[in-house]
Design an enzyme around this catalytic site. Structure first.
Site, mmCIF file in Angstrom:
data_model
loop_
_atom_site.group_PDB
_atom_site.id
_atom_site.type_symbol
_atom_site.label_atom_id
_atom_site.label_comp_id
_atom_site.label_asym_id
_atom_site.label_seq_id
_atom_site.Cartn_x
_atom_site.Cartn_y
_atom_site.Cartn_z
ATOM 1 N N ARG A 120 129.182 74.660 -0.045
ATOM 2 C CA ARG A 120 128.335 75.807 -0.419
ATOM 3 C C ARG A 120 126.934 75.756 0.192
ATOM 4 O O ARG A 120 126.012 76.424 -0.283
ATOM 5 C CB ARG A 120 128.237 75.963 -1.942
ATOM 6 C CG ARG A 120 129.586 76.168 -2.598
ATOM 7 C CD ARG A 120 129.447 76.779 -3.979
ATOM 8 N NE ARG A 120 130.754 76.911 -4.588
ATOM 9 C CZ ARG A 120 131.313 75.986 -5.366
ATOM 10 N NH1 ARG A 120 130.662 74.879 -5.648
ATOM 11 N NH2 ARG A 120 132.500 76.191 -5.877
ATOM 12 N N LYS A 142 120.988 83.959 11.990
ATOM 13 C CA LYS A 142 122.280 84.663 12.037
ATOM 14 C C LYS A 142 123.329 83.677 12.528
ATOM 15 O O LYS A 142 123.158 83.059 13.579
ATOM 16 C CB LYS A 142 122.225 85.845 13.005
ATOM 17 C CG LYS A 142 121.692 87.114 12.388
ATOM 18 C CD LYS A 142 121.944 88.279 13.324
ATOM 19 C CE LYS A 142 121.347 89.554 12.789
ATOM 20 N NZ LYS A 142 121.515 90.666 13.743
ATOM 21 N N GLU A 184 118.300 88.636 27.336
ATOM 22 C CA GLU A 184 117.691 88.649 26.001
ATOM 23 C C GLU A 184 116.161 88.508 26.086
ATOM 24 O O GLU A 184 115.436 88.966 25.203
ATOM 25 C CB GLU A 184 118.289 87.537 25.119
ATOM 26 C CG GLU A 184 119.816 87.614 24.926
ATOM 27 C CD GLU A 184 120.279 88.641 23.898
ATOM 28 O OE1 GLU A 184 119.563 89.640 23.662
ATOM 29 O OE2 GLU A 184 121.382 88.452 23.336
ATOM 30 N N LYS A 226 110.687 87.087 18.335
ATOM 31 C CA LYS A 226 111.835 86.979 17.420
ATOM 32 C C LYS A 226 111.365 86.559 16.027
ATOM 33 O O LYS A 226 111.799 87.133 15.024
ATOM 34 C CB LYS A 226 112.850 85.970 17.971
ATOM 35 C CG LYS A 226 114.028 85.735 17.049
ATOM 36 C CD LYS A 226 115.302 86.359 17.498
ATOM 37 C CE LYS A 226 116.366 86.320 16.416
ATOM 38 N NZ LYS A 226 117.699 86.070 16.898
ATOM 39 N N GLU A 236 117.979 92.169 8.165
ATOM 40 C CA GLU A 236 118.294 93.359 8.968
ATOM 41 C C GLU A 236 118.485 94.619 8.125
ATOM 42 O O GLU A 236 119.520 95.293 8.189
ATOM 43 C CB GLU A 236 119.530 93.106 9.855
ATOM 44 C CG GLU A 236 119.605 94.094 11.010
ATOM 45 C CD GLU A 236 120.656 93.744 12.053
ATOM 46 O OE1 GLU A 236 120.650 92.593 12.530
ATOM 47 O OE2 GLU A 236 121.453 94.621 12.378
ATOM 48 N N ARG A 240 114.828 94.561 12.303
ATOM 49 C CA ARG A 240 115.601 93.528 13.000
ATOM 50 C C ARG A 240 116.729 94.119 13.852
ATOM 51 O O ARG A 240 117.127 93.540 14.865
ATOM 52 C CB ARG A 240 116.170 92.499 12.005
ATOM 53 C CG ARG A 240 116.856 91.352 12.708
ATOM 54 C CD ARG A 240 117.106 90.141 11.832
ATOM 55 N NE ARG A 240 117.725 89.097 12.625
ATOM 56 C CZ ARG A 240 117.898 87.851 12.238
ATOM 57 N NH1 ARG A 240 117.497 87.478 11.040
ATOM 58 N NH2 ARG A 240 118.469 86.971 13.033
ATOM 59 N N ASN A 244 119.138 94.385 18.580
ATOM 60 C CA ASN A 244 120.507 94.636 19.040
ATOM 61 C C ASN A 244 120.595 95.754 20.060
ATOM 62 O O ASN A 244 121.655 96.349 20.242
ATOM 63 C CB ASN A 244 121.402 94.958 17.840
ATOM 64 C CG ASN A 244 121.702 93.707 17.053
ATOM 65 O OD1 ASN A 244 121.899 92.647 17.629
ATOM 66 N ND2 ASN A 244 121.708 93.830 15.740
ATOM 67 N N HIS A 247 123.625 96.029 22.327
ATOM 68 C CA HIS A 247 124.661 95.138 21.786
ATOM 69 C C HIS A 247 125.895 95.892 21.289
ATOM 70 O O HIS A 247 126.995 95.351 21.328
ATOM 71 C CB HIS A 247 124.092 94.279 20.649
ATOM 72 C CG HIS A 247 123.220 93.154 21.125
ATOM 73 N ND1 HIS A 247 122.096 93.357 21.900
ATOM 74 C CD2 HIS A 247 123.297 91.801 20.950
ATOM 75 C CE1 HIS A 247 121.525 92.179 22.160
ATOM 76 N NE2 HIS A 247 122.231 91.223 21.601
ATOM 77 N N HIS A 251 128.919 94.392 22.804
ATOM 78 C CA HIS A 251 129.976 93.730 22.010
ATOM 79 C C HIS A 251 131.338 94.363 22.310
ATOM 80 O O HIS A 251 132.363 93.686 22.332
ATOM 81 C CB HIS A 251 129.661 93.827 20.514
ATOM 82 C CG HIS A 251 128.576 92.873 20.082
ATOM 83 N ND1 HIS A 251 127.939 92.973 18.876
ATOM 84 C CD2 HIS A 251 128.018 91.812 20.701
ATOM 85 C CE1 HIS A 251 127.032 92.003 18.763
ATOM 86 N NE2 HIS A 251 127.064 91.294 19.864
ATOM 87 N N HIS A 264 127.659 86.934 27.273
ATOM 88 C CA HIS A 264 126.974 87.783 26.304
ATOM 89 C C HIS A 264 125.812 88.550 26.956
ATOM 90 O O HIS A 264 125.686 89.772 26.804
ATOM 91 C CB HIS A 264 126.467 86.921 25.144
ATOM 92 C CG HIS A 264 125.760 87.695 24.084
ATOM 93 N ND1 HIS A 264 126.397 88.615 23.283
ATOM 94 C CD2 HIS A 264 124.453 87.712 23.713
ATOM 95 C CE1 HIS A 264 125.515 89.160 22.447
ATOM 96 N NE2 HIS A 264 124.334 88.622 22.690
#
Ligand code: NAD
Ligand code: GLY
Length: 362
Positions: A120, A142, A184, A226, A236, A240, A244, A247, A251, A264
């Protein structure tokens, strides 16, 4: 050494950036709850850095468990994640064991997710060794694995205790990976930091030549951008999402082409041109602005067109984006160069046109 702070209150952490930091065990020690760590890396990074790094930890009295994952985006999945849990359990790692991610964004994202889940939640440290991971994925918490239907679809927010960036690690990075990371870096200039974009336009060749001062500057400036965004909007809910840009398209490229085919950063570069094209269609930026974006990505050796997958396939894959709300796509677009916004103004037809304009035709 330069130190930035990700000011998240009780979960605040430093980002140390400098040369030769991988040998500085003294920087790690204050962040270990107990003298036992599990270092997660991959089959490419292990022969480069693991031996010396683990030896310096052991010399300092730390017990080290080594976990070497197969290298590649195609292994960022449940099966590989489970091998981390297998070793942690076999080696009797407890809640006080610290996980250390030594590698690129794939290792970082999977190690962070393992840290979020194991018993956990256990502490973890990011030691990013690619440019992409040093400027983006190691900061902000993330963590995720991919699903066959979509990138990074299964994951958790889990902040590291420390980010240690040794810029010397980039010496062994293949050129294609360096260029992927530059996508990036350019992103920060485009979405919120126009002076940095100007700087990149002037100094790009120095980065491509891996000049240490130029790289250190670009990494610090990227991490500062960042960190500012993460502190303002950790989970987000708003700003935030701007990180992206490109992206949603990117993606779709990564998933559609098969994980690992397009890097990427390459997919993000082509996707950002699609976002710029769409912003131009909406009348927000000019054709000259689109050319400015295209020119910079081209100079960085990055693709400015996506692969020929067909507009319909792109749209289908884009429906799995995390920014879809009530079935409607929210895209990050450019209000102007240096200022991005999240918008749902673009309709399917306009998005389709931008994809077609910015993908390779066969
Ligand atoms: P990667 O982790 O696959 O690393 C790229 C390649 O470089 C791999 O083959 C790796 O073994 C090798 N490598 C790493 N360090 C090296 C070094 N110093 N010398 C030589 N080779 C080295 O890819 P990446 O570009 O680092 O990361 C991409 C991943 O990051 C994607 O899965 C993406 O989704 C994720 N990402 C996450 C975030 C986030 O906020 N968590 C942000 C951006 C990207
Ligand atoms: N790379 C996107 C984010 O961290 O939000």
């Amino acid at each position: 050494m330069e130190t930035l702070n990700v000011a998240l209150g009780a979960r605040a952490y430093p980002i140390h950036i400098g040369r030769g930091l991988l040998g500085r065990v003294d920087l790690l020690l204050p962040y270990l709850r107990y003298p036992k760590v599990a270092v997660v890396t991959d089959t490419t990074v292990a022969p480069l850095f693991l031996h010396n790094f683990a030896a310096s930890l052991r010399e300092a009295g730390i017990e080290v468990v080594e976990i070497i994952l197969p290298d590649g985006e195609q292994f960022k999945n449940w099966k590989t994640l489970n091998t981390i849990f297998d070793v942690l359990l076999e080696q009797h790692c407890e809640r006080s064991t610290t996980l250390i991610a030594l590698g690129g964004g794939v290792v970082g994202d999977m190690t962070g997710f393992a840290a979020a889940c194991y018993q956990r939640g256990i502490p973890f440290i990011q030691i990013p060794t690619t440019l992409l991971a040093q400027v983006d994925s190691s900061v902000g918490g993330k963590t995720a694995i991919n699903h066959p239907h979509g990138k990074n679809m299964i994951g958790a927010f889990c902040q590291p205790r420390l980010v240690l960036i040794d810029t010397d690690n980039l010496n062994t990075l293949p050129d294609r990976e360096l260029r992927s990371g530059l996508a990036e870096v350019i992103k920060y200039g485009l979405i919120r930091d126009l002076p940095f974009l100007d700087w990149l336009e002037t100094h790009l060749e120095r980065l491509l030549a891996r000049e240490p001062e130029a790289l250190a500057y670009a990494i610090c400036r990227s991490c500062q951008n960042k960190a500012d965004i993460v502190v303002a909007d950790e989970h987000e809910q708003g700003e935030r999402a701007l990180l992206n840009i490109g992206h949603t398209f990117g993606h779709a490229i990564e998933t559609g082409m098969g994980y690992g085919e397009w890097l990427h950063g390459e997919a993000v570069a082509a996707g950002t041109l699609m976002a710029a094209e769409l912003s131009c269609q909406l009348g927000w930026i000019s054709a000259v602005d689109v050319l400015r974006v295209e020119t910079l990505f081209k100079r960085a050796g990055l693709p400015v067109h996506g692969p020929a997958m067909g507009g319909e396939r792109y749209l289908e894959l884009m429906q799995h984006d995390k920014k879809v709300q009530g079935g409607k796509l929210h895209l990050v677009l450019l209000e102007r160069i240096g200022k991005a916004v999240v918008s749902q103004l673009a309709g399917q037809n306009e998005i389709f046109r931008a994809i077609v304009a910015r993908s390779i035709h066969v």
